[in-house]
Design a protein around this motif. Structure first.
Motif, PDB file in Angstrom:
ATOM      1  N   THR A  26      -4.195  -5.443  -0.017  1.00  0.00           N
ATOM      2  CA  THR A  26      -2.994  -4.772  -0.645  1.00  0.00           C
ATOM      3  C   THR A  26      -2.079  -5.798  -1.051  1.00  0.00           C
ATOM      4  OG1 THR A  26      -1.901  -4.989   1.620  1.00  0.00           O
ATOM      5  CG2 THR A  26      -3.092  -2.858   1.326  1.00  0.00           C
ATOM      6  N   PRO A  27      -1.994  -7.074  -0.617  1.00  0.00           N
ATOM      7  CA  PRO A  27      -1.019  -7.970  -1.297  1.00  0.00           C
ATOM      8  C   PRO A  27      -1.386  -8.235  -2.806  1.00  0.00           C
ATOM      9  CG  PRO A  27      -1.520  -8.955   0.950  1.00  0.00           C
ATOM     10  CD  PRO A  27      -2.530  -7.680   0.525  1.00  0.00           C
ATOM     11  N   ASP A  28      -2.701  -8.190  -3.281  1.00  0.00           N
ATOM     12  CA  ASP A  28      -3.352  -8.530  -4.479  1.00  0.00           C
ATOM     13  C   ASP A  28      -3.058  -7.205  -5.380  1.00  0.00           C
ATOM     14  OD1 ASP A  28      -3.804 -10.885  -3.455  1.00  0.00           O
ATOM     15  OD2 ASP A  28      -6.045 -10.247  -3.148  1.00  0.00           O
ATOM     16  N   MET A  29      -2.657  -5.989  -4.808  1.00  0.00           N
ATOM     17  CA  MET A  29      -2.374  -4.935  -5.676  1.00  0.00           C
ATOM     18  C   MET A  29      -1.171  -4.160  -5.730  1.00  0.00           C
ATOM     19  SD  MET A  29      -5.541  -2.290  -4.040  1.00  0.00           S
ATOM     20  CE  MET A  29      -5.388  -2.820  -2.422  1.00  0.00           C
ATOM     21  N   ALA A  30      -0.895  -3.531  -6.896  1.00  0.00           N
ATOM     22  CA  ALA A  30       0.431  -3.048  -7.361  1.00  0.00           C
ATOM     23  C   ALA A  30       0.328  -1.859  -6.379  1.00  0.00           C
ATOM     24  CB  ALA A  30       0.428  -2.519  -8.444  1.00  0.00           C
ATOM     25  N   CYS A  31       1.649  -1.373  -5.741  1.00  0.00           N
ATOM     26  CA  CYS A  31       1.942  -0.085  -4.946  1.00  0.00           C
ATOM     27  C   CYS A  31       1.251   1.037  -5.381  1.00  0.00           C
ATOM     28  CB  CYS A  31       3.490  -0.078  -4.769  1.00  0.00           C
ATOM     29  SG  CYS A  31       3.673   1.196  -3.444  1.00  0.00           S
ATOM     30  N   ALA A  32       1.232   1.357  -6.517  1.00  0.00           N
ATOM     31  CA  ALA A  32       0.854   2.577  -6.830  1.00  0.00           C
ATOM     32  C   ALA A  32      -0.854   2.452  -6.946  1.00  0.00           C
ATOM     33  CB  ALA A  32       1.124   2.931  -8.337  1.00  0.00           C
ATOM     34  N   GLU A  33      -1.394   1.488  -7.139  1.00  0.00           N
ATOM     35  CA  GLU A  33      -2.767   1.186  -7.178  1.00  0.00           C
ATOM     36  C   GLU A  33      -3.380   1.044  -5.707  1.00  0.00           C
ATOM     37  OE1 GLU A  33      -5.695  -2.256  -8.859  1.00  0.00           O
ATOM     38  OE2 GLU A  33      -3.538  -2.984  -8.304  1.00  0.00           O
ATOM     39  N   ALA A  34      -2.564   0.849  -4.910  1.00  0.00           N
ATOM     40  CA  ALA A  34      -2.891   0.758  -3.345  1.00  0.00           C
ATOM     41  C   ALA A  34      -2.995   2.094  -2.841  1.00  0.00           C
ATOM     42  CB  ALA A  34      -2.285   0.049  -2.528  1.00  0.00           C
ATOM     43  N   ALA A  35      -1.981   2.901  -3.206  1.00  0.00           N
ATOM     44  CA  ALA A  35      -1.523   4.282  -2.677  1.00  0.00           C
ATOM     45  C   ALA A  35      -2.700   5.299  -3.342  1.00  0.00           C
ATOM     46  CB  ALA A  35      -0.088   4.756  -2.970  1.00  0.00           C
ATOM     47  N   ASP A  36      -3.105   5.136  -4.863  1.00  0.00           N
ATOM     48  CA  ASP A  36      -3.801   5.664  -5.257  1.00  0.00           C
ATOM     49  C   ASP A  36      -5.427   5.514  -4.781  1.00  0.00           C
ATOM     50  OD1 ASP A  36      -4.830   7.574  -7.525  1.00  0.00           O
ATOM     51  OD2 ASP A  36      -5.786   5.727  -8.158  1.00  0.00           O
ATOM     52  N   LEU A  37      -5.602   4.325  -4.427  1.00  0.00           N
ATOM     53  CA  LEU A  37      -6.882   4.092  -3.786  1.00  0.00           C
ATOM     54  C   LEU A  37      -7.131   4.741  -2.533  1.00  0.00           C
ATOM     55  CD1 LEU A  37      -9.457   2.391  -4.134  1.00  0.00           C
ATOM     56  CD2 LEU A  37      -8.284   0.455  -2.855  1.00  0.00           C
ATOM     57  N   VAL A  38      -6.189   4.719  -1.556  1.00  0.00           N
ATOM     58  CA  VAL A  38      -6.304   5.643  -0.314  1.00  0.00           C
ATOM     59  C   VAL A  38      -6.354   6.974  -0.758  1.00  0.00           C
ATOM     60  CG1 VAL A  38      -4.999   6.157   1.652  1.00  0.00           C
ATOM     61  CG2 VAL A  38      -4.848   3.649   1.039  1.00  0.00           C
ATOM     62  N   ALA A  39      -5.554   7.644  -1.405  1.00  0.00           N
ATOM     63  CA  ALA A  39      -5.468   8.915  -1.909  1.00  0.00           C
ATOM     64  C   ALA A  39      -7.153   9.443  -2.572  1.00  0.00           C
ATOM     65  CB  ALA A  39      -4.644   9.331  -2.827  1.00  0.00           C
TER      66      ALA A  39
END
Length: 99
Positions: A26-39
């Motif tokens: 998660t520290p290497d990703m943008a917030c939207a990228e991390a949330a989209d990956l989980v979704a």
């Protein structure tokens, strides 16, 4: 019989050892990228720090019974407290200091 055994041996040797894939962090990703990956994944294990990781889920359907969801906020590249999804927690041990 010997030919098929030889073929199996050749295939297994040529495949070689399987290299472990690094876990997304998660520290290497943008917030939207991390949330989209989980979704998109529904449930996924992500690294959250140098020695930590967690399993994040899209919704309670990815938690075993009798667990329930709790909002999960993690550090991302662009947001210090990013809502990435949820984590599963035992609903009967709420308030016992479990994070």
């Amino acid at each position: 019989m010997r030919a098929s055994l030889f073929a199996i041996l050749v295939v297994s040797v040529s495949a070689g050892p399987v290299a472990a894939q690094p876990r997304l962090a998660t520290p290497d990703m943008a917030c939207a990228e991390a949330a989209d990956l989980v979704a998109r994944a529904g449930a996924i294990v992500l690294t959250t720090g140098p020695f930590t990781y967690a399993r994040f889920v899209r919704d309670g359907g990815f938690c075993p019974l009798p667990e329930t969801t709790r909002p999960a906020f993690e550090v991302t590249r662009d947001v210090p407290r990013c809502f990435v999804g949820y984590t599963c927690h035992d609903r009967f041990t709420e308030g016992e200091g479990r994070e």
